[in-house]
Motif scaffolding. Structure first.
Motif, PDB file in Angstrom:
ATOM      1  N   ASP A 127      95.998  80.387  19.736  1.00 23.23           N
ATOM      2  CA  ASP A 127      96.144  78.949  19.516  1.00 23.23           C
ATOM      3  C   ASP A 127      95.496  78.127  20.617  1.00 23.23           C
ATOM      4  OD1 ASP A 127      97.639  79.789  17.413  1.00 23.23           O
ATOM      5  OD2 ASP A 127      99.509  78.845  18.039  1.00 23.23           O
ATOM      6  N   HIS A 176     105.825  74.928  22.873  1.00 24.29           N
ATOM      7  CA  HIS A 176     104.901  75.702  22.039  1.00 24.29           C
ATOM      8  C   HIS A 176     104.326  76.883  22.824  1.00 24.29           C
ATOM      9  CE1 HIS A 176     101.824  76.936  19.313  1.00 24.29           C
ATOM     10  NE2 HIS A 176     100.834  76.489  20.090  1.00 24.29           N
ATOM     11  N   GLU A 197     105.060  81.066  22.373  1.00 22.52           N
ATOM     12  CA  GLU A 197     103.974  82.038  22.177  1.00 22.52           C
ATOM     13  C   GLU A 197     104.020  83.115  23.262  1.00 22.52           C
ATOM     14  OE1 GLU A 197     101.655  82.397  19.880  1.00 22.52           O
ATOM     15  OE2 GLU A 197     102.170  80.668  18.658  1.00 22.52           O
TER      16      GLU A 197
END
Length: 317
Positions: free
Chosen positions: A140, A185, A189
């Motif tokens: 990402d 976020h 991850e």
């Protein structure tokens, strides 16, 4: 459900995470005479150094939880200058709970103090037990710099980041009470990647005594740490867990090992370890994993730049 001991204990732990030791004890002491409540009170008293009050609950805890790590700690404090007694104490707990992390720690210490070097080194075989990996950046994120920057910002912006509290090894540093935050976020991850590495751990350690404590169902707990200047972690192990680790997010530059992780070091009272101490330099993206019974500390950075890391424990659910 004011009479439910599990809910009472959970509520008390929530007060503890909020830094309210007084309210935690009030809730527990009003929660009835159950063994679970007594054990939770005992553990909180131990973590805050109220040893005399904890001793009053020793017999009750021992009757229901003979291998409790805080119970072992209380008893070890009385005999740690008598290595024969310390070894016997550790062996008694291991007979009850073969992979007990705190008992393995004290067994290694006692063997070292008794001059039984080969047995101590076999138990504290750091070359075999310690894993050092470099994790890839989640897809990402376009670049490692982008990932580390977002992760650092999430940690520094965490509303539960707080200074030293009783019961933890942090000195002159900051630690999160809840991690990751609900809107993080990069942290989510990262923890997903760490969990994948945890599942792969053990390998050629299959014949080591600590493997007996590997949980059938595991609880993964993570927290973030921030140190500057003289901030560091004192020598400690993680008594109630099976596997421990740290991932580095941001590290200071310079020479002389600022922020170095030392694995296998012993507190002054235990003497010099017969096994070689591992010194691992913090580098962004580096993951270090080792059994929770292995003692460790960190060297102060001596610099204004933050040393930011994410630590974790894997324990029985």
């Amino acid at each position: 459900f004011t009479d439910d001991p599990k809910i009472t204990a959970a509520l008390a732990r929530a007060f503890m995470r909020a830094g309210d030791f007084g309210s935690a004890l009030v809730k527990l002491r009003g929660g009835g005479p159950s063994p679970l409540v007594a054990r939770t009170i005992f553990k909180m008293l131990m973590r805050h150094g109220h040893l005399d009050e904890a001793s009053a609950l020793e017999a009750k805890v021992a009757g229901h939880y003979p291998s409790d790590p805080d119970l072992l700690e209380l008893r070890a404090l009385r005999v740690r200058q008598k290595p024969e007694c310390l070894l016997e104490l550790a062996e008694d707990v291991l007979a009850e709970d073969a992979g007990n992390a705190h008992a393995l720690y004290y067994k290694a210490v006692a063997l070292a103090q008794l001059g039984r070097r080969s047995q101590a080194c076999e138990l504290m075989d750091l070359d075999r037990l310690v894993r050092v990996e470099t994790l890839s950046v989640p897809p990402d994120f376009k670049t490692p710099r982008t990932f580390f920057s977002e992760l650092a910002n999430e940690i520094l912006g965490n509303a539960t980041l707080h200074s030293d509290r009783a019961g933890h090894a942090t000195r002159k540093g900051l630690r999160t009470a809840i991690f990751p935050a609900s809107d993080d976020h990069a942290a989510v991850e990262l923890l997903d990647r760490i969990c994948r590495q945890v599942e792969l751990y053990s390998g050629d350690c299959a014949d080591h005594p600590f493997v007996a404590g590997r949980p059938a169902e595991a609880r993964f707990t993570a927290w973030a740490l921030v140190f500057r200047g003289g901030g560091h972690q004192r020598v400690h192990n993680h008594p109630g867990s099976w596997l421990t680790g740290v991932y580095y997010v941001r590290t200071p530059g310079g020479t002389g090992g600022p922020g170095t992780l030392r694995i296998g070091v012993l507190p002054e009272w235990a003497g010099d370890p017969p096994w070689p101490v591992l010194e691992i330099s913090p580098e962004p993206g580096r993951l270090v994993m080792f059994p929770s019974f292995v003692p460790h500390d960190t060297v102060p950075t001596g610099q204004d730049q933050e040393r930011i890391s994410v630590a974790f424990d894997v324990a029985d659910a």
